[in-house]
Design a protein around this motif. Sequence first.
Motif, PDB file in Angstrom:
ATOM      1  N   TRP A   1       0.840  -1.209   0.000  1.00  0.00           N
ATOM      2  CA  TRP A   1       0.000   0.000   0.000  1.00  0.00           C
ATOM      3  C   TRP A   1       0.869   1.252   0.000  1.00  0.00           C
ATOM      4  N   GLU A   2       1.885   1.237   0.843  1.00  0.00           N
ATOM      5  CA  GLU A   2       2.736   2.415   0.983  1.00  0.00           C
ATOM      6  C   GLU A   2       3.452   2.750  -0.315  1.00  0.00           C
ATOM      7  N   GLU A   3       3.786   1.712  -1.080  1.00  0.00           N
ATOM      8  CA  GLU A   3       4.498   1.929  -2.335  1.00  0.00           C
ATOM      9  C   GLU A   3       3.603   2.491  -3.430  1.00  0.00           C
ATOM     10  N   PHE A   4       2.345   2.046  -3.478  1.00  0.00           N
ATOM     11  CA  PHE A   4       1.521   2.359  -4.633  1.00  0.00           C
ATOM     12  C   PHE A   4       0.307   3.257  -4.367  1.00  0.00           C
ATOM     13  N   ALA A   5      -0.206   3.250  -3.135  1.00  0.00           N
ATOM     14  CA  ALA A   5      -1.453   3.970  -2.878  1.00  0.00           C
ATOM     15  C   ALA A   5      -1.215   5.460  -2.677  1.00  0.00           C
ATOM     16  N   LEU A   6      -2.268   6.252  -2.928  1.00  0.00           N
ATOM     17  CA  LEU A   6      -2.249   7.637  -2.500  1.00  0.00           C
ATOM     18  C   LEU A   6      -2.164   7.660  -0.978  1.00  0.00           C
ATOM     19  N   LYS A   7      -1.493   8.651  -0.451  1.00  0.00           N
ATOM     20  CA  LYS A   7      -1.314   8.733   0.986  1.00  0.00           C
ATOM     21  C   LYS A   7      -2.645   8.706   1.721  1.00  0.00           C
ATOM     22  N   GLU A   8      -3.616   9.482   1.197  1.00  0.00           N
ATOM     23  CA  GLU A   8      -4.928   9.537   1.864  1.00  0.00           C
ATOM     24  C   GLU A   8      -5.660   8.201   1.784  1.00  0.00           C
ATOM     25  N   SER A   9      -5.425   7.458   0.694  1.00  0.00           N
ATOM     26  CA  SER A   9      -6.043   6.139   0.559  1.00  0.00           C
ATOM     27  C   SER A   9      -5.459   5.158   1.567  1.00  0.00           C
ATOM     28  N   PHE A  10      -4.129   5.192   1.702  1.00  0.00           N
ATOM     29  CA  PHE A  10      -3.449   4.325   2.662  1.00  0.00           C
ATOM     30  C   PHE A  10      -3.904   4.629   4.088  1.00  0.00           C
ATOM     31  N   GLU A  11      -3.974   5.909   4.422  1.00  0.00           N
ATOM     32  CA  GLU A  11      -4.383   6.301   5.771  1.00  0.00           C
ATOM     33  C   GLU A  11      -5.827   5.898   6.037  1.00  0.00           C
ATOM     34  N   LYS A  12      -6.694   6.051   5.034  1.00  0.00           N
ATOM     35  CA  LYS A  12      -8.102   5.654   5.208  1.00  0.00           C
ATOM     36  C   LYS A  12      -8.221   4.151   5.434  1.00  0.00           C
ATOM     37  N   MET A  13      -7.438   3.361   4.659  1.00  0.00           N
ATOM     38  CA  MET A  13      -7.467   1.909   4.843  1.00  0.00           C
ATOM     39  C   MET A  13      -7.053   1.541   6.261  1.00  0.00           C
ATOM     40  N   LYS A  14      -5.968   2.141   6.753  1.00  0.00           N
ATOM     41  CA  LYS A  14      -5.498   1.818   8.098  1.00  0.00           C
ATOM     42  C   LYS A  14      -6.521   2.207   9.160  1.00  0.00           C
ATOM     43  N   LYS A  15      -7.155   3.353   8.974  1.00  0.00           N
ATOM     44  CA  LYS A  15      -8.166   3.795   9.926  1.00  0.00           C
ATOM     45  C   LYS A  15      -9.360   2.855   9.938  1.00  0.00           C
ATOM     46  N   ASP A  16      -9.824   2.477   8.737  1.00  0.00           N
ATOM     47  CA  ASP A  16     -10.969   1.562   8.641  1.00  0.00           C
ATOM     48  C   ASP A  16     -10.629   0.190   9.213  1.00  0.00           C
ATOM     49  N   ARG A  17      -9.412  -0.270   8.955  1.00  0.00           N
ATOM     50  CA  ARG A  17      -8.994  -1.579   9.465  1.00  0.00           C
ATOM     51  C   ARG A  17      -8.910  -1.575  10.984  1.00  0.00           C
ATOM     52  N   ALA A  18      -8.353  -0.503  11.534  1.00  0.00           N
ATOM     53  CA  ALA A  18      -8.255  -0.406  12.999  1.00  0.00           C
ATOM     54  C   ALA A  18      -9.643  -0.431  13.633  1.00  0.00           C
ATOM     55  N   ALA A  19     -10.604   0.267  13.006  1.00  0.00           N
ATOM     56  CA  ALA A  19     -11.973   0.275  13.532  1.00  0.00           C
ATOM     57  C   ALA A  19     -12.586  -1.123  13.438  1.00  0.00           C
ATOM     58  N   GLN A  20     -12.309  -1.809  12.349  1.00  0.00           N
ATOM     59  CA  GLN A  20     -12.828  -3.168  12.165  1.00  0.00           C
ATOM     60  C   GLN A  20     -12.221  -4.122  13.197  1.00  0.00           C
ATOM     61  N   GLN A  21     -10.918  -3.994  13.440  1.00  0.00           N
ATOM     62  CA  GLN A  21     -10.258  -4.837  14.439  1.00  0.00           C
ATOM     63  C   GLN A  21     -10.813  -4.583  15.831  1.00  0.00           C
ATOM     64  N   ASP A  22     -11.053  -3.325  16.134  1.00  0.00           N
ATOM     65  CA  ASP A  22     -11.615  -2.983  17.442  1.00  0.00           C
ATOM     66  C   ASP A  22     -13.011  -3.579  17.592  1.00  0.00           C
ATOM     67  N   ALA A  23     -13.806  -3.481  16.521  1.00  0.00           N
ATOM     68  CA  ALA A  23     -15.169  -4.039  16.563  1.00  0.00           C
ATOM     69  C   ALA A  23     -15.126  -5.559  16.727  1.00  0.00           C
ATOM     70  N   TRP A  24     -14.152  -6.207  16.074  1.00  0.00           N
ATOM     71  CA  TRP A  24     -14.054  -7.667  16.175  1.00  0.00           C
ATOM     72  C   TRP A  24     -13.634  -8.085  17.581  1.00  0.00           C
ATOM     73  N   ARG A  25     -12.692  -7.347  18.168  1.00  0.00           N
ATOM     74  CA  ARG A  25     -12.290  -7.647  19.544  1.00  0.00           C
ATOM     75  C   ARG A  25     -13.484  -7.538  20.492  1.00  0.00           C
ATOM     76  N   LYS A  26     -14.290  -6.538  20.292  1.00  0.00           N
ATOM     77  CA  LYS A  26     -15.475  -6.360  21.133  1.00  0.00           C
ATOM     78  C   LYS A  26     -16.484  -7.479  20.896  1.00  0.00           C
ATOM     79  N   ARG A  27     -16.598  -7.924  19.652  1.00  0.00           N
ATOM     80  CA  ARG A  27     -17.509  -9.028  19.325  1.00  0.00           C
ATOM     81  C   ARG A  27     -17.112 -10.290  20.079  1.00  0.00           C
ATOM     82  N   LEU A  28     -15.813 -10.601  20.059  1.00  0.00           N
ATOM     83  CA  LEU A  28     -15.339 -11.789  20.766  1.00  0.00           C
ATOM     84  C   LEU A  28     -15.437 -11.611  22.278  1.00  0.00           C
ATOM     85  N   SER A  29     -15.122 -10.420  22.759  1.00  0.00           N
ATOM     86  CA  SER A  29     -15.170 -10.160  24.202  1.00  0.00           C
ATOM     87  C   SER A  29     -16.577 -10.325  24.747  1.00  0.00           C
ATOM     88  N   ALA A  30     -17.574  -9.958  23.945  1.00  0.00           N
ATOM     89  CA  ALA A  30     -18.962 -10.050  24.393  1.00  0.00           C
ATOM     90  C   ALA A  30     -19.399 -11.482  24.651  1.00  0.00           C
TER      91      ALA A  30
END
Length: 518
Positions: free
Chosen positions: A168-197
């Motif tokens: 991603w870092e090599e080919f993506a636009l900076k804003e695209s890369f940052e958006k992917m990381k932000k969305d992924r972090a939110a998804q990971q947090d949601a999954w952790r909460k799903r399992l914790s529940a």
Amino acid sequence: MKRFLLTAVLLPALMSNNLQAQNKDSLMVAAIVKEATSNSQLQPLGQELMDGIGPRLVGSPKMQQAHDWAVAKYTSWGIAARNEKWGEWRSWERGVTHIDMIAPWVKTLEGTQLAWSPNTGGKAVSGDCIIIPEVKDSVAFQQWLPNVKGKFVLISMAQPTGRPDYNWEEFALKESFEKMKKDRAAQQDAWRKRLSATGLNAKQLAQALEKAGAIGIVASNWSNGFGVNKIFAANTSKIPTVDVALEDYGLLYRLIESGKAPKLSVRADSKDLGMAPTYNTVAEIKGTQKPNEYVMLSAHFDSWDGGTGATDNGTGTLVMLEAMRILKKVYPNPKRTILVGHWGSEEQGLNGSRAFVEDHPDIVSNLQALFNQDNGTGRVANIGGAGFVHSYEYITRWLSKVPEPYKQGLETRFPGSPAGGGSDNASFVAAGAPAFSLSSLSWSYGNYTWHTNRDTYDKIVWDDVRSNAILTAIMVYMACEDPNTTSREKIILPPNPRTGQPGEWPAKRSPTRKGGVE
């Protein structure tokens, strides 16, 4: 006048002795380099171990085959070797794993059983797929559990991208890369909460699904690289647990979410073989002047079995085998006794080396130095002093005899810190013995080969492994020849920053001698 005459007589003699020692060292180092470069056995050894025997899961028939192979290999070189029993482990043998999606269309999926997973009784098991749901709390999860009966249950998050971050870092636009990381972090947090529940940890969750009638568990433990997954152990005792590659796991997950009702067929032909003895392989070149003082080579022999254990720790194993072969040929009568330990069950908690330390206090108390190599195929890039105050003096002196091409880029850190875990040198450090890690360059070890399905022969960088064998052999020779016994004086450790309490040397720990059982 007498003092002058005495000095006049002794000084030339001392200088002559020093020159003789230097010449001897230079000749020996040259012999080591020549044997390693003109008659290297590394690739044949690697092919026999990784391709011919394969992965070496503790307690498995493959592990036993590897131990016997090593003893035979050492014996063929005229080196005394033995397998030392230190415990027993649940024995399991991998068989064919076939994972097929049979609806809504047909596709053979990339995946495998996790270690110690139950088999499917000699036949394929078929059923629909279901995902661990979002629930309010553990009560709601218990109410949902009957839904798993007769189904395969997906228990991992579906990754939003199969491209590693460097791509991603090599080919993506900076804003695209940052958006992917932000969305992924939110998804990971949601999954952790799903399992914790669910109110359950990973092991308890698998057992609850099994008890509720699931016919299999499907996971995907992505290793943050193209096509790589970590392959560890199953938490089930009756139904199969399989790991499916990110791409195919994502396909199943998306089909379920879109209501397309994917159906799986799984056949897993592993064998549970009961309890089996576990060993360390130990080989020895007896010392001639100080036979009860020891210099050790060290590498763990076992591996996980998603791949063939090539860089964890096939390459460390090859370094020690080749160094011992070279030393036996060019330095057959060492001053101190040379030992090598090929340890079992490092992956489950340094059990083989901890057992050796516990069973051989005489060797540990008379250990001049130990050199351990574990973390991949790369050239040795760092040697630390392991927290021993005077390690700088002798390690630096020994390293000075290593030709520059074989220590290029090598950094040292003194006095360093004592290893509390990580690899088998820590077992000896905890007992106060000078044991040092030969730490390697990465070669993307953490993502691509450490405990993955891609840890295979083709990932070995032979020039680096050869360099490591030369470095190791020279360091062992120098430690054997050193007229002085290495100091064990320890540094005073700084306070623990979290607790403010005085730092403590790692505690010696006993091994698990009966493993794989509750």
